[in-house]
Design a protein around this motif. Sequence first.
Motif, PDB file in Angstrom:
ATOM      1  N   GLY A  46       0.844  -1.176   0.000  1.00 25.67           N
ATOM      2  CA  GLY A  46       0.000   0.000   0.000  1.00 25.67           C
ATOM      3  C   GLY A  46       0.880   1.227   0.000  1.00 25.67           C
ATOM      4  N   HIS A  47       0.351   2.316  -0.525  1.00 25.59           N
ATOM      5  CA  HIS A  47       1.095   3.578  -0.490  1.00 25.59           C
ATOM      6  C   HIS A  47       0.126   4.731  -0.711  1.00 25.59           C
ATOM      7  CE1 HIS A  47       0.817   2.935  -4.814  1.00 25.59           C
ATOM      8  NE2 HIS A  47       1.078   4.218  -4.972  1.00 25.59           N
ATOM      9  N   GLY A  48       0.533   5.871  -0.237  1.00 22.85           N
ATOM     10  CA  GLY A  48      -0.275   7.073  -0.379  1.00 22.85           C
ATOM     11  C   GLY A  48       0.364   8.202   0.400  1.00 22.85           C
ATOM     12  N   SER A  49      -0.422   9.198   0.718  1.00 21.69           N
ATOM     13  CA  SER A  49       0.121  10.375   1.389  1.00 21.69           C
ATOM     14  C   SER A  49       0.676  10.037   2.772  1.00 21.69           C
ATOM     15  CB  SER A  49      -0.950  11.464   1.500  1.00 21.69           C
ATOM     16  OG  SER A  49      -2.065  10.979   2.223  1.00 21.69           O
ATOM     17  N   ASP A  50       0.216   8.940   3.379  1.00 26.53           N
ATOM     18  CA  ASP A  50       0.717   8.540   4.699  1.00 26.53           C
ATOM     19  C   ASP A  50       2.055   7.814   4.622  1.00 26.53           C
ATOM     20  OD1 ASP A  50      -1.539   9.623   5.843  1.00 26.53           O
ATOM     21  OD2 ASP A  50      -2.580   7.709   5.998  1.00 26.53           O
ATOM     22  N   GLY A  51       2.377   7.213   3.470  1.00 29.04           N
ATOM     23  CA  GLY A  51       3.638   6.516   3.331  1.00 29.04           C
ATOM     24  C   GLY A  51       3.524   5.231   2.551  1.00 29.04           C
ATOM     25  N   PHE A  52       4.587   4.427   2.621  1.00 24.32           N
ATOM     26  CA  PHE A  52       4.728   3.177   1.894  1.00 24.32           C
ATOM     27  C   PHE A  52       4.609   2.033   2.903  1.00 24.32           C
ATOM     28  CE2 PHE A  52       6.658   6.495  -0.509  1.00 24.32           C
ATOM     29  CZ  PHE A  52       6.481   6.158  -1.843  1.00 24.32           C
ATOM     30  N   VAL A  53       3.709   1.078   2.654  1.00 19.39           N
ATOM     31  CA  VAL A  53       3.350   0.062   3.640  1.00 19.39           C
ATOM     32  C   VAL A  53       3.848  -1.325   3.231  1.00 19.39           C
ATOM     33  CG1 VAL A  53       1.434  -1.005   4.905  1.00 19.39           C
ATOM     34  CG2 VAL A  53       1.264   1.396   4.179  1.00 19.39           C
ATOM     35  N   PHE A  54       4.436  -2.030   4.186  1.00 17.02           N
ATOM     36  CA  PHE A  54       4.773  -3.449   4.020  1.00 17.02           C
ATOM     37  C   PHE A  54       4.418  -4.158   5.312  1.00 17.02           C
ATOM     38  CE2 PHE A  54       8.539  -1.630   5.924  1.00 17.02           C
ATOM     39  CZ  PHE A  54       8.978  -2.598   6.806  1.00 17.02           C
TER      40      PHE A  54
END
Length: 191
Positions: A46-54
Amino acid sequence: MDDPLTLFDAWLAEAEASEPNDPNAMALATADAAGQPAVRMVLLKGHGSDGFVFYTNRGSDKASDLAENPKAALLFHWKSLRRQVRVEGSVSLASEAQSDAYFASRGRDSRLGAWASDQSRPLDERATFEARFEAAKARFDGQDVPRPPHWGGYVVVPERIEFWQDRAHRLHERRLFVRDGNGWTEGLLYP
């Protein structure tokens, strides 16, 4: 484009159309409290204005590094496009709700594997892990597989994002975005 997250979306979409395998694969670099670096491949989920998710086992070596030193660097390399994106920033835990939702979207065997694995710990032989997997399968037979308490997400909040584009004769193009308050400043780097 002067918004690095919009540019990243465009580059990732192109990679999804051209990369033969895992266009969301990224190298994750961490360092422990003593500064010892480590790097490994993980998948962007996932990714967006909050950051990159793993997501990972929170008892893994990467999780231990992040607990001691909550900073990380990411590298996306899309060979077919001759591009890469570097991301550097601070790291925080994804919410429990976010971790639950992603875990529920995984295949059943992947969820069982999260219960069976002591990720990054020594394993005497493959048969031990396979037996633990079968035990998890029996434990949750006929029921949903919940997220283990030791498993969850991390969010890399970008402070710097660099877009690298290959050019002839190693005269590459490098665009650097640096977080500036609620926005970004953009500049170029020599190749």
